[in-house]
Every structure is written in C-alpha cells, then in structure tokens.
Design an enzyme around this catalytic site. Sequence first.
Site, PDB file in Angstrom:
ATOM      1  N   ASP A  18       0.862  -1.178   0.000  1.00  0.00           N
ATOM      2  CA  ASP A  18       0.000   0.000   0.000  1.00  0.00           C
ATOM      3  C   ASP A  18       0.903   1.233   0.000  1.00  0.00           C
ATOM      4  OD1 ASP A  18      -2.304   1.596   0.265  1.00  0.00           O
ATOM      5  OD2 ASP A  18      -2.036   1.655   2.434  1.00  0.00           O
ATOM      6  N   ARG A  20      -1.985  14.372  -1.483  1.00  0.00           N
ATOM      7  CA  ARG A  20      -3.267  13.668  -1.474  1.00  0.00           C
ATOM      8  C   ARG A  20      -4.370  14.694  -1.704  1.00  0.00           C
ATOM      9  NH1 ARG A  20      -3.782   8.757   0.982  1.00  0.00           N
ATOM     10  NH2 ARG A  20      -5.758   9.356   1.929  1.00  0.00           N
TER      11      ARG A  20
END
Length: 1302
Positions: A411, A772
Amino acid sequence: LIWFKKSGLMYSSKRLYPFRFTKEHLRKKRTVIPSSTEDEELSQLLKLYNSNKIRTTKYSVLSFLPKNLFEQLHRFANVYFIFLAALNFVPVVEAFQPEVAVVPIILVLSVTAVKDIWEDYRRFRSDHLINRLLCRVYSSKQKAYIDKCWKDVRVGDFVRLSCNEIIPADMLLLYSSDPRGVCYIETANLDGETNLKQRQVVLDLPFQGGEITLENFHSRLECENPNNDLSRFRGYMEHPNGVRVGLHNNNLLLRSCTIRNTETVVGIVIYAGHETKAMMNNSGPRYKRSQLEKRLNTDVLWCVLLLIIMCLTAAVGHGLWLKNLKDPIFETDTETSPALAGFYVFWTMIIVLQVLIPISLYVSIEIVKLGQIYFIHNDLALYNEQLDSRIQCRALNITEDLGQIQYLFSDKTGTLTENKMVFRRCSIYGVEYPHKENAQRLEVYEAEETEAAGRSVTLKSGCSRKSLSCRSLSCNRSSVSLHTLTAESEDEDRLSNHIQPRTSAFCSRAKEVVPDPELVRKLSWLCSPVKPLSDGSSGTPCSLELTYITDFFLALAICNSVVVSSPSQPRHVVPEARTPLKSLEEIKLMFQRFSFSPFSALSTPQLRGSPRSFTSRLFSRGKTGSFTFSPPPSSAGQTETETEDDVEDVSKEVDCESDTDDELLYEAESPDEAALVHAAQAYRCTLRGRSPESLLVDLPGIGSLAVQLLHILPFDSNRKRMSVVVRHPLSGQLVVYTKGADSVIMDLTETSKGNTEQTQKHLDSYAREGLRTLCIAKKVLEEEEYEVWLKRHLLAESSIENREELLLDSAERLETNLTLLGTTGILDRLQEEVPETIEALQRAGIKVWVLTGDKKETAINIAYACKLLRPGDELLTVTCGSKDACAALLQELKLEVQRGGDRLMEPSAAENRSESSSSSAADFILVIDGCTLDWALQEELKSDFLELSCRCKAVICCRSTPLQKSQVVRLVRDQLGAMTLAVGDGANDVSMIQVADVGIGISGQEGMQAVMSSDFAISRFKHLSKLLLVHGRWCYSRLANMILYFFYKNVMYVNLLFWYQFFCGFSGALMSNSWVLILFNLLFTSVPPIIYGVLERDVPADTLMELPELYRAAQTIYVPSMFWINILDAFYQRLTVFFPTALAGSDVGDLSFGSPINASALLIILLHQVIESHTLTWIHMLVLAVSAASYFGFVLLVSLFCVTCSPPLNPLGVETLQMSQPLFYIICTLTTATALLPRLLVRALHNTLNPASALTTAQMDKVDSERYCKRMQRWNQNHRVNRLPVSADNPGLERSIDTVVS
C-alpha cells in the site's frame, strides 16, 4: 405462548408481544425481549440463545486423550509409526521387543501432548478469570441492580455499566447519563484502535432524556443473527404501539470494549458468549503451511519409496536365500515357503528400517521455529523506540517463507508514507492558495525532526498527554483491560507505553497550519461590517467567491466524524453555544453594506428588516444566478489600506485565539479528517463540540453557532466519499456537504460551473507534487425533496435484509448534482529509509508492486520519491474506457516491451547492476488505474495483463479498491506460483494481507485492523529489509539445511542396517542393541541440528544488508537436486563405514561387529554437522560433546549392567571389550576420515573458486561484533529496567567464542 412441535409455530396471546415465530424465522433473524418477562414460554425463547460463558479451551479432562490423539493422527508420520509399533507385536514379523518399538511414538506423542496441555491450561485460566468478572444486572424480583458474574449474563438482561468498565456482552444502548444520549467507548481490546468511538442511544425511546424505567420497557428487538462483522449491525425495535425504529452499528456496545468518559450506561444484551462479535473474530493464532513444509512432504514420500525398495530387496533376497539353502548348519524354519518367508521379512524390514522416516524431524522443526521467532521478536533493529513497539510474530510456522519472497505488494498511504497528514494547500472557487509560508515551515520542521531522529530522542508529544488527561475522569470503578487477564504485567506496561503516542490527535504538526495571506485577506471582508464587496474585478472578493470560501471551510469543519474534547471538558460534552463575537445588530450591519441588482429577488426592506433573509441568499447554492452584488462607492486606495489593516487584525485574532483553540483535542478515525479540521481551525472556522443532533462551530467574524446535524452518510470504499446533511446555521436551508476522491466527486458535480475546469488543473498539479487530494462539494435541498429522500432512507435504516445495498442506494440518490466548492492538497511525506529499502529489495530479486487508491499522478510522484521509478525508466500507462480498448492496449504494450528487450527477465541484469549504474538502463514501469484494472482482471485479459506485468520492473495500480488489491495478489500467487508478500496499514489492506502467502501489517495511524489480520506486524516500512534480507534468509537457510541434514543422517544410518542384511541372509537381524537402534536418531543425534537451526549464521547481518543479492542466492538451498546430493553422500558414507569394518577382521558376533560401525556413524554424523556449520560457539561444542558422551555412556552402561535388555542378544561386556582394543579406534578414525574427506574437499574447492563471499563474511564478522557490542552498551545505559533480551541474530558479546568456518 404455545409451542407446536409439528407445525413449528410459536405465538403469543399477550398484547405486549403480538408476533409469531417459525423455525425458519429463528434461523434468519434474532428476536430479543427483556428477560424480566413473567411469561415462562417467552423466557424459554431466550434460553435458546447462548449464555455469556466463554470457553476457548480445546479439551476437557475426559476429552483430552481421545481428542488430542485424534488431532495428532492427522500427521502421516504419527500414523505410520503407530502402525509400525502395532506391527511389531505380530510374532512372525517381530524385529525386536514390542516395548522398545513403542518408545519413539510414545515419546513424540507425549512431548506434543504436554505442549498442548500447557497451552490449553493457559487458556483455561484466562477463561476462568474472565467468566468470574462482575457486572451489574437488573433483577426484576428485587427491582434493583445486583452483581452477577459475566458467565451468568443472558440475552435479554439489562446491564448497567460505569466509566472504565469493560462491556461483558454485545448490548444495545438504551440509556446514557450524558444528556445528549451518547457514550464513548474505547475499542483497543477489540481492534487495537485507541481513539474513542461515539455510540448513541436508540432513538424515540419513551424514557429518552430522563432516568430509565425498565419495568415499562416492553419493546421487541428484531436483528440479524450473530456474525463477525464489527462494522455492521442491522435490525429494528418495535414498540407495543407498532412503531418501528431502525437500529444500526452506532447503537451497539461490543463485548471487550471499555466505557470511557460516560458515568453510566444501560443496555440490553443482544448477543452473549461465543455469539458476540468479539468472540466470533477470535480465531486464535494464524496457521499457514509454508512452502518448505510442502516440499518436505514430497521428500518424505521419496523416503517412503526408498524404504519400500529396500524392503522389497530384502524380501526377494530372503526368499532366494531360503530357496537356494542346502543342508544348513544352523537352525532355520523349513516349514514356511520361501515366498511367505519373504513376505514376512518385508514387514520385518519395515520395522527395522523405520528410522528412515524422520519422526523427530517434525518436533524439531516446531522447536526451531519457536527459537527463530524468539530471536526475531527481540531484535533491536526491529524495535521502534519512539512508539516503544517491536515486531509481532502472529503466525508461528511460516518464518522460513520470509526468505523466499518473489513479489511484494505494498500500500502507499501509511505504508510507504508517514500517514501523518498536513494541510499543504487548497483551491477554492477555482482560485489556488499555495500557502508558501506553510511549506517553508514544514521544511524547517522536517529538518529539525531529522536531526532529532539522529540523536535517537524519544518523542512524547504534548498532545499525547493532553489526550490522555482528557480520559482521566475519576470513577468509582477502576479500569480493567482484558489484556491484563491473559498477558503478563510487563507486557501490559509496554503496551500502554506503545498506545500512548497514537492516542493523540495524530500529531501537533497537523495543527500548525500557517494561513495563506490572500485567503486571510478575503476572509477579512466577512469579518468587517464596513467593507464593500464587488464582483472581484477590483481585487476585492465578490460575494459568490466569499460564499464559496465560507462554505468550503464550514464543510471542512463539520463533514467528518471527529470527536472533540479538551482538558477542561474530559467527558467530550458539547459546550453550550457561547455568545457570538458579534451581536445580531452587528451581523445586520455587516450585511447591510451589500447592494443588489434589480434582478435580485430580494428587496432592500427585506434585507434591512431581516438579516437572515439575506444570508439565506448569500449561502444559497442552487440559485446563485438570481442575484449579484455591487460595491458601494469607495476609493481603491482606501480599500487597499483597509485590507492591509484587516489582514493584520485577522492575523492578530488568529493569534489571540490560538491559545484557546490549541486546548481543543480532535480524535479522528483517519489522519485526513484531523488535518482538514485543523486547517479549518487555522482560518477560525473551529469545530468546538459534537452531539448526535448538532455541531458547535465558530465562524470567522460571527462566533459560535449551532449547526443542526440531520444525517451522516459515512465513507465507504464503494462510494469513496462522505456526506453530512445539515440545516445551515445562517440560511436555515437543508444543505448536503460532501468530501471525497476527485475521481467520483468531479463526476457528480454540475459541469456548467465555471470553476470546475480550473479546479481540475489544480488537482492535477497537486497530484504531480505528490499531495493527497480531496474535493469538497455541496448541494442545497428543497424541503419536499428532502422529505421524499428521508422516507426512503428511514426504510433502508430499519431494513434487515439488504440493508447495506439500500443505504448505498439512498446515499447515491442524495449525492447528485453537487456544486464543487474546491479541493485540498494534503502532504503525506515518505517514511525514513523507504527508497533505500525498496532499492535493496529490488537488488534481492523481489519485484515491488504498489497498490494504492490515490490518483495516478500522486502515485507516480511517490514512486519517483521512493526510487521505485527512476528518471531513465520508461512509463507504460494503461487507461481505457472499455474492455476492447484495454485488450488492444495490452497487446500493443506487450509488443513494445518485447522490442525494448526483456532485460528484467534475465537474472544477470539484476545481479550485475550496481547502485551507480542502476539508473542508466531504462526499465519498464506499468501504471494502471482502477477502472482499467477491472477489465484487465477479467478472465479473457488477465493472462495478457500478467504477462505484461512480469516483463516490467514494477507495477503501480492506482485508484484501486480493496477487492482489486486482493485480486491482483491472488492472480500473481495462483498463476505464477510465486511467493507473495503483502504489506499495508489500514482496514482497506486486510483482504490483500490475508490473500498473500505472507501478510505484514504496519501499526500506523489507521488502527490495528491490518495488524490483527497479518502474519507479522512491524512499525516502519524500513524494517522489511532486515526482516526479509536477514531474518528471512537465515530462517530459510537454517531450516532447509537442517531438514537436509535429518534426511542425510537417517539414510546414512539405515543403509548400514540394510547392508548388514547381505551378511545374514536378509533375515532382518540386527547388528546392534535394539535400544541403540531406536535412540540413535531419536536422541543421540537429534539435538545438534536443533541448535544449528536456531543459532546458525552463514553470513553476518551487515553483509546481508550490504549485499542484498545474497537473498536470492540462498533460495536454491532446498531444491530436489540438493536432496538427492545428500542422499548420495549418505550412500557413499555408509559404504566407507560398513565394508572397511567388515574387512578389518572384526569378531563374528553381531554386537561386536556393530559396535565400531555405530561409533563411526555417530562420529561422522556429528562431524558432518561441524563441517556444515558456519558459526561455532561454545553452545555448539557443548551440545556436540554431550551427544557423543551420551551415546558412549549409554552403551557402556548397557554393556556393564544389562543382561536381558535386548533378547535374544546379550550385550553384557561387548562394548567394554571393543573399546579396550586398539583396532576399534583405528577403524573409527579411518572410516570417519574417509567418509568426510570428499565433503571437505568440495567445501575447500568451493571457497577457492568463490572466495568473495567467504572473505567478505569473515571480514564483516569482526566489524559486526564490535558494532553490536557498542549498541548493546548504549542500550544497557538507556534501559536499566525492562531490558529486551539480547538478539541472537548478532554474534556474542565475547568475540573469542564466535568463530567462522569458511
């Protein structure tokens, strides 16, 4: 209530419970009523459910022997040896005394049984302590709460709990002492998460808001049957008047959680005992079969085949010998035919040669793995001092798989990165605010943090202490953790220290957001009642832009599930709304400066008479085109001066309020939420309190306002967004605020808005910087539209069947035609040493794939940062909108890769590539998005996708869902047969971790779901290099060599017995004492390989870290060719031992002939171990000496005192006589030297032709010892108490005892 057995119907004639049951109904749903009911038949219904008594033990006193034997008989080796022991009781095939034959299997079964008894006894003690815990249960007879043990609690009981008490069963929350009807629980005992969760009393109860009267509770509860889903609970409560109220997960208190910051709660038990969600998730230690065990079973079958061949040879030889025997001078059985005699000899030889199957190998493997896990667990290099956490080995039997990894799936967020989100920049209304000062502050902070990390300073943040202090509510009952009932106090102290840093609101860094000056300047227009607004052409913000900005920060503050607390309010109580900073008159004056165009639907008197009517237009989103603003006449110079003054004023106000705001503690379920709330707080849009029905928010220039919270539509991986439905505090309108991934929000927004295209450019820019991104949007609902939606939503909430699907459909109906407010860019920097770790793993031959839910640009940026993607690499991007396009593109890319050359498929490419030249050769990196991945994983295309992926150096899957992650791992594991490892830190990584051969969880900022589903748990990604390259390689090489050694020594000794049959007519006679035959492999030669398997170090740790290529080289240790090489070596050694001894003129007696053979075999086997060992310490030498001494001591004692120990042979005086003759020692010396000489020559030749590894090993060993000594000295100085045991993966502290054999 009447029960009809034939029809299966049950119904009540009482009006309180007008319902019917069928057996089918009871299988699908659970019906719960108060246990205090006076109806005996209804009470019988509740008794059908489990009690709250738990029993995790596997055995009872009566069931232990048969059950344990049954479990052990699942092992083929145990069944095999039991069969041989029984066979030896048959007189015609008896090889030696029956009691001797049962010794090996009894010993092995007894050792395993004792281990199982000890483990089960520990579980029994834990169960006993938990079952006898006390709680307060309502008694209908005494009309009061009485103390009951947990085991006596039943479904339907009312349980009263106080602060810091552990919940004994899954209960529905009916009452809370909190006036808002909420309570807070800590789920650390359940899922490891330490942030508080909020639970809510069931709505519309008759006694809601006051003291509960249980005698008046006659409602019926209908819910789903017990399951292990911690995040789901479906059901409804039906009142006597027929009204139904939906029940959901926020109403459920789960067993083993702890009540926090709430004085009293009352609930009714829904699930008890083993039907609770906690117990249904308690599956015990994870068990997986390692690849080494699978290969071991194959080699055992080869040994069985070899055994059958030997026994058939003996049977045929005995039959032929009897057939050709003429006038024997000794007694023989002439009545039995040669064929039948050969058949009997076959089974006799099965008994004699039984040691060919290594019965002690399985027990030895278990012991070695426990030793390896102990040393991994206590390795200081895998210890995180800041979190006071070390590696957890949750799977006890796959340590060797760590040394065979070929594909690593990782991840991104929280695994490669810190997952400590910091608000970096934002875009509102198409205008980008770079927050340059915030970026400079972060750079300074990172430099300071790096310097602090270099000094090894243990960080204890202030926010951690605040968060803990807010939980220090004094209660009458002390806090008890379930862990304290099953773990040692020392471990609990460490656990509490480990939890403390993660209890905080993630990090003080997230709070330190420096506002952007331009954004502050625009907000200042809202704060000042004398400044005009314009259409934005003169540099002043227009009213529409100001509305977007206000809505944007209001959404950041309220669109979340953040729990608010402060040291002065430890119970997380929402404080009452304070007096606004501006009075209503001041607010009116603030808005009276606006003038409207003639097209406005509002008139000036309406505005002057009602400021609320103006704000309803100001914050309206659906009718923005119905009005415009024009500024009153003012000079530009005056505006500029006032603006500068206001920026200063706003900045001063921010500074003045910072002290107050810093006292607020935000506990969020994800770091993203915490970062966004802190960002809103930096612009004085502060979330100050939360209740189930309302939120308390400070707005800039206005003060505290209560926002009515109508609904929360939580985030899920399907929708990839979260929404709240509120009534706007100023306009009174129904507004939906939504935040989520830009891939879904941009599709749901109205494309006609002019700022969408500009915002998309900013999103792409943020992603390229590695930020992000989240999009913020809103929607204004009409009252009629909301009423229609609410009816469908309430129906979905009260549904039991397909509740999740109905709720998903309800949320999607609401989240349409959104108005895009803006987007945020959040910084999540890489963890330390991630680039070095990935580079080392790639040099070790491990392919690294990144599976993330982030945007493609973000994923590529992170790949560059962590050196997964280098400047010279060629990027292959797969983004398609249809299956046909995906198929065509995959074919095209396959051709392109073939033309470019398959450099990655050549082993020499990775082995010869140095660090300096690794970026010179272009490799292919495949990047694929989630939509295209759906097509690629379909049956028709997955072979093409897999072939293309294998030709690439790395693969990056962006915008991938948890299901897609697990599908990718399963595809590689099943189709390629490769050893896979998955690493992640969040709940969305659980499926990927469970599918992989080895799953590793990182204990980060997203709870402990990944850790609890993993085989190993670490705290930092960098620990992977030491875990795989060092411990993984060591564990694999140790076990592989130990297994090969076991096969070698068993085959070598068995062949001595086999060759003796050529001298005794294949009669199954023995040349040694039967006790020696049984104990030779079971006892005398079994301990040295165990020590080897635990302590062997063929290469030092530092060498393995500096030369990762050695990792892949070790994966060829246990291959079929090596197995047969050791078997051939055993055949050669048995020839050099047996025939020289036979030709040396030994005595004719069986035992006299076997004495030097057994002694030589023992010495050869032990010295063979010495030759194969690279590390020899005093422990090795002691074990070898004890093994040799135990053999000679045993045979001497038998020779001196035993007369009838091995009938029909008499061992009395045999060994003493043999050992008194020089020939015995000459034979032992010559045979041992002859047998071991080839192996010594091969070893010397190998080191001569390949001196690099041997020299490097010897050279690095001294450096490794000195470095480890210094580290241990520092450790002992800094940790006087609770020291970790010394790690055995490093050489001893005294280098004189540690030698290296090249």
